[in-house]
Design a protein around this motif. Structure first.
Motif, PDB file in Angstrom:
ATOM      1  N   LEU A   1       0.834  -1.191   0.000  1.00 57.62           N
ATOM      2  CA  LEU A   1       0.000   0.000   0.000  1.00 57.62           C
ATOM      3  C   LEU A   1       0.871   1.244   0.000  1.00 57.62           C
ATOM      4  O   LEU A   1       1.821   1.341   0.777  1.00 57.62           O
ATOM      5  CB  LEU A   1      -0.892   0.029   1.247  1.00 57.62           C
ATOM      6  N   LYS A   2       0.546   2.182  -0.864  1.00 58.11           N
ATOM      7  CA  LYS A   2       1.249   3.459  -0.852  1.00 58.11           C
ATOM      8  C   LYS A   2       0.258   4.515  -0.395  1.00 58.11           C
ATOM      9  O   LYS A   2      -0.748   4.768  -1.053  1.00 58.11           O
ATOM     10  CB  LYS A   2       1.821   3.805  -2.219  1.00 58.11           C
ATOM     11  N   MET A   3       0.569   5.091   0.767  1.00 57.14           N
ATOM     12  CA  MET A   3      -0.318   6.067   1.386  1.00 57.14           C
ATOM     13  C   MET A   3       0.232   7.468   1.175  1.00 57.14           C
ATOM     14  O   MET A   3       1.439   7.684   1.203  1.00 57.14           O
ATOM     15  CB  MET A   3      -0.466   5.757   2.867  1.00 57.14           C
ATOM     16  N   PHE A   4      -0.688   8.390   0.979  1.00 55.43           N
ATOM     17  CA  PHE A   4      -0.351   9.777   0.725  1.00 55.43           C
ATOM     18  C   PHE A   4      -1.026  10.653   1.785  1.00 55.43           C
ATOM     19  O   PHE A   4      -2.079  11.225   1.532  1.00 55.43           O
ATOM     20  CB  PHE A   4      -0.822  10.185  -0.675  1.00 55.43           C
ATOM     21  N   PRO A   5      -0.421  10.757   2.964  1.00 59.10           N
ATOM     22  CA  PRO A   5      -1.042  11.580   4.007  1.00 59.10           C
ATOM     23  C   PRO A   5      -1.067  13.050   3.578  1.00 59.10           C
ATOM     24  O   PRO A   5      -0.143  13.533   2.921  1.00 59.10           O
ATOM     25  CB  PRO A   5      -0.147  11.361   5.221  1.00 59.10           C
ATOM     26  N   ALA A   6      -2.116  13.751   3.965  1.00 56.58           N
ATOM     27  CA  ALA A   6      -2.257  15.158   3.590  1.00 56.58           C
ATOM     28  C   ALA A   6      -1.106  16.004   4.142  1.00 56.58           C
ATOM     29  O   ALA A   6      -0.666  16.949   3.501  1.00 56.58           O
ATOM     30  CB  ALA A   6      -3.599  15.701   4.070  1.00 56.58           C
ATOM     31  N   ASN A   7      -0.622  15.647   5.319  1.00 51.06           N
ATOM     32  CA  ASN A   7       0.443  16.430   5.958  1.00 51.06           C
ATOM     33  C   ASN A   7       1.742  15.646   6.067  1.00 51.06           C
ATOM     34  O   ASN A   7       2.341  15.564   7.123  1.00 51.06           O
ATOM     35  CB  ASN A   7       0.005  16.878   7.353  1.00 51.06           C
ATOM     36  N   GLY A   8       2.179  15.067   4.968  1.00 52.61           N
ATOM     37  CA  GLY A   8       3.414  14.305   5.034  1.00 52.61           C
ATOM     38  C   GLY A   8       3.816  13.770   3.680  1.00 52.61           C
ATOM     39  O   GLY A   8       3.202  14.073   2.663  1.00 52.61           O
ATOM     40  N   LYS A   9       4.844  12.973   3.697  1.00 56.20           N
ATOM     41  CA  LYS A   9       5.368  12.378   2.479  1.00 56.20           C
ATOM     42  C   LYS A   9       4.706  11.025   2.227  1.00 56.20           C
ATOM     43  O   LYS A   9       4.321  10.337   3.169  1.00 56.20           O
ATOM     44  CB  LYS A   9       6.880  12.167   2.612  1.00 56.20           C
ATOM     45  N   PRO A  10       4.617  10.620   0.961  1.00 51.43           N
ATOM     46  CA  PRO A  10       4.081   9.291   0.656  1.00 51.43           C
ATOM     47  C   PRO A  10       4.895   8.202   1.359  1.00 51.43           C
ATOM     48  O   PRO A  10       6.118   8.328   1.508  1.00 51.43           O
ATOM     49  CB  PRO A  10       4.224   9.185  -0.861  1.00 51.43           C
ATOM     50  N   MET A  11       4.197   7.159   1.790  1.00 45.55           N
ATOM     51  CA  MET A  11       4.845   6.051   2.496  1.00 45.55           C
ATOM     52  C   MET A  11       4.334   4.732   1.943  1.00 45.55           C
ATOM     53  O   MET A  11       3.139   4.605   1.654  1.00 45.55           O
ATOM     54  CB  MET A  11       4.512   6.096   3.989  1.00 45.55           C
ATOM     55  N   VAL A  12       5.232   3.773   1.815  1.00 45.87           N
ATOM     56  CA  VAL A  12       4.852   2.430   1.377  1.00 45.87           C
ATOM     57  C   VAL A  12       4.851   1.519   2.594  1.00 45.87           C
ATOM     58  O   VAL A  12       5.793   1.512   3.381  1.00 45.87           O
ATOM     59  CB  VAL A  12       5.817   1.885   0.306  1.00 45.87           C
ATOM     60  N   PHE A  13       3.747   0.768   2.736  1.00 45.57           N
ATOM     61  CA  PHE A  13       3.619  -0.218   3.801  1.00 45.57           C
ATOM     62  C   PHE A  13       3.343  -1.570   3.177  1.00 45.57           C
ATOM     63  O   PHE A  13       2.724  -1.653   2.113  1.00 45.57           O
ATOM     64  CB  PHE A  13       2.461   0.137   4.748  1.00 45.57           C
ATOM     65  N   LYS A  14       3.773  -2.606   3.853  1.00 42.86           N
ATOM     66  CA  LYS A  14       3.513  -3.965   3.389  1.00 42.86           C
ATOM     67  C   LYS A  14       2.858  -4.763   4.525  1.00 42.86           C
ATOM     68  O   LYS A  14       3.469  -5.657   5.112  1.00 42.86           O
ATOM     69  CB  LYS A  14       4.808  -4.623   2.912  1.00 42.86           C
TER      70      LYS A  14
ATOM     71  N   LEU B   1     -12.549  -6.015   6.691  1.00 45.51           N
ATOM     72  CA  LEU B   1     -11.199  -6.106   6.135  1.00 45.51           C
ATOM     73  C   LEU B   1     -10.275  -5.502   7.175  1.00 45.51           C
ATOM     74  O   LEU B   1     -10.502  -4.379   7.645  1.00 45.51           O
ATOM     75  CB  LEU B   1     -11.093  -5.341   4.811  1.00 45.51           C
ATOM     76  N   ARG B   2      -9.250  -6.262   7.561  1.00 48.88           N
ATOM     77  CA  ARG B   2      -8.320  -5.814   8.608  1.00 48.88           C
ATOM     78  C   ARG B   2      -6.918  -6.263   8.252  1.00 48.88           C
ATOM     79  O   ARG B   2      -6.715  -7.394   7.817  1.00 48.88           O
ATOM     80  CB  ARG B   2      -8.741  -6.423   9.953  1.00 48.88           C
ATOM     81  N   TRP B   3      -5.961  -5.368   8.430  1.00 50.20           N
ATOM     82  CA  TRP B   3      -4.562  -5.734   8.204  1.00 50.20           C
ATOM     83  C   TRP B   3      -3.688  -5.129   9.291  1.00 50.20           C
ATOM     84  O   TRP B   3      -4.088  -4.215   9.985  1.00 50.20           O
ATOM     85  CB  TRP B   3      -4.080  -5.301   6.819  1.00 50.20           C
ATOM     86  N   ILE B   4      -2.484  -5.674   9.426  1.00 50.68           N
ATOM     87  CA  ILE B   4      -1.529  -5.136  10.388  1.00 50.68           C
ATOM     88  C   ILE B   4      -0.213  -4.842   9.685  1.00 50.68           C
ATOM     89  O   ILE B   4       0.278  -5.648   8.902  1.00 50.68           O
ATOM     90  CB  ILE B   4      -1.315  -6.077  11.599  1.00 50.68           C
ATOM     91  N   GLY B   5       0.293  -3.649   9.972  1.00 47.01           N
ATOM     92  CA  GLY B   5       1.597  -3.245   9.467  1.00 47.01           C
ATOM     93  C   GLY B   5       2.520  -2.977  10.631  1.00 47.01           C
ATOM     94  O   GLY B   5       2.073  -2.575  11.712  1.00 47.01           O
ATOM     95  N   ARG B   6       3.788  -3.216  10.411  1.00 48.18           N
ATOM     96  CA  ARG B   6       4.764  -3.027  11.485  1.00 48.18           C
ATOM     97  C   ARG B   6       5.962  -2.237  10.981  1.00 48.18           C
ATOM     98  O   ARG B   6       6.364  -2.383   9.822  1.00 48.18           O
ATOM     99  CB  ARG B   6       5.242  -4.382  11.993  1.00 48.18           C
ATOM    100  N   LEU B   7       6.507  -1.425  11.856  1.00 48.78           N
ATOM    101  CA  LEU B   7       7.753  -0.731  11.576  1.00 48.78           C
ATOM    102  C   LEU B   7       8.867  -1.599  12.146  1.00 48.78           C
ATOM    103  O   LEU B   7       8.913  -1.822  13.360  1.00 48.78           O
ATOM    104  CB  LEU B   7       7.744   0.654  12.229  1.00 48.78           C
ATOM    105  N   PHE B   8       9.683  -2.123  11.258  1.00 50.11           N
ATOM    106  CA  PHE B   8      10.790  -3.020  11.609  1.00 50.11           C
ATOM    107  C   PHE B   8      10.282  -4.350  12.173  1.00 50.11           C
ATOM    108  O   PHE B   8       9.989  -5.247  11.423  1.00 50.11           O
ATOM    109  CB  PHE B   8      11.793  -2.346  12.556  1.00 50.11           C
ATOM    110  N   VAL B   9      10.155  -4.463  13.486  1.00 45.68           N
ATOM    111  CA  VAL B   9       9.718  -5.724  14.097  1.00 45.68           C
ATOM    112  C   VAL B   9       8.533  -5.469  15.022  1.00 45.68           C
ATOM    113  O   VAL B   9       8.278  -4.336  15.429  1.00 45.68           O
ATOM    114  CB  VAL B   9      10.866  -6.405  14.891  1.00 45.68           C
ATOM    115  N   ARG B  10       7.839  -6.532  15.367  1.00 42.39           N
ATOM    116  CA  ARG B  10       6.671  -6.446  16.248  1.00 42.39           C
ATOM    117  C   ARG B  10       7.015  -5.737  17.556  1.00 42.39           C
ATOM    118  O   ARG B  10       8.051  -6.012  18.173  1.00 42.39           O
ATOM    119  CB  ARG B  10       6.167  -7.854  16.534  1.00 42.39           C
ATOM    120  N   GLY B  11       6.121  -4.824  17.941  1.00 33.67           N
ATOM    121  CA  GLY B  11       6.289  -4.159  19.228  1.00 33.67           C
ATOM    122  C   GLY B  11       6.989  -2.818  19.167  1.00 33.67           C
ATOM    123  O   GLY B  11       7.022  -2.093  20.159  1.00 33.67           O
ATOM    124  N   ILE B  12       7.552  -2.457  18.022  1.00 36.72           N
ATOM    125  CA  ILE B  12       8.204  -1.149  17.887  1.00 36.72           C
ATOM    126  C   ILE B  12       7.147  -0.094  17.551  1.00 36.72           C
ATOM    127  O   ILE B  12       6.992   0.896  18.251  1.00 36.72           O
ATOM    128  CB  ILE B  12       9.307  -1.184  16.807  1.00 36.72           C
TER     129      ILE B  12
END
Length: 150
Positions: A49-62, A74-85
């Motif tokens: 997913l490539k998100m385009f927040p109104a107040n920020g830069k585009p970000m890609v999440f997997k 429909l539900r998904w979970i994204g993580r920054l680096f590893v679980r719990g961060i």
């Protein structure tokens, strides 16, 4: 833990809303927040997913799909680096409600944020509610268009 939740009522059956919400190939035509989306709508699948927040830069999440119940959630979970961060569990719940002119759908759209960096990255989340609201209104318009995917 931080929670952001928004809602919109769409004058259509949950199956119609689901058809638009899961037609990732067409997100760029109507979705102001998630303009690019790829992947299968099935539990365990990895999305891009490539998100385009109104107040920020585009970000890609997997994120990984946690729930894919047609016409319901429909539900998904994204993580920054590893679980719990910094974890984000994003959801769309579709609730059928009666309408005088047929079924309507209340879309409960939100995200639960958790992890060690939630407080530190809290400012980054401040505009998220507005981004979700913009997506909700665009979803409503798209579902109600005569040529929308169904």
């Amino acid at each position: 833990m931080r929670k952001i939740e928004t809602q919109v009522v769409i004058e259509a059956a949950p199956e119609q809303v689901w058809a638009v919400l899961t037609d990732f190939a067409r997100f760029g035509e109507w979705n102001p927040f998630i303009r690019e989306a790829e992947g299968e709508v099935r539990v365990g699948a990895r999305l891009r997913l490539k998100m385009f927040p109104a107040n920020g830069k585009p970000m890609v999440f997997k994120p990984r799909v946690l729930v894919a119940e047609p016409g319901v959630e429909l539900r998904w979970i994204g993580r920054l680096f590893v679980r719990g961060i910094f974890d984000g569990e994003h959801y769309f719940r579709l609730v059928e409600i009666p309408g005088a002119d047929g079924p309507h759908t209340r879309v409960e759209h939100g995200e639960l944020f958790g992890g060690l960096l939630v407080r530190a990255l809290g400012k980054m989340l401040d505009g998220t509610n507005g981004d979700f609201e913009a997506l909700n209104q665009a979803l409503r318009r798209r579902v109600l268009e005569p040529h929308a995917a169904r």
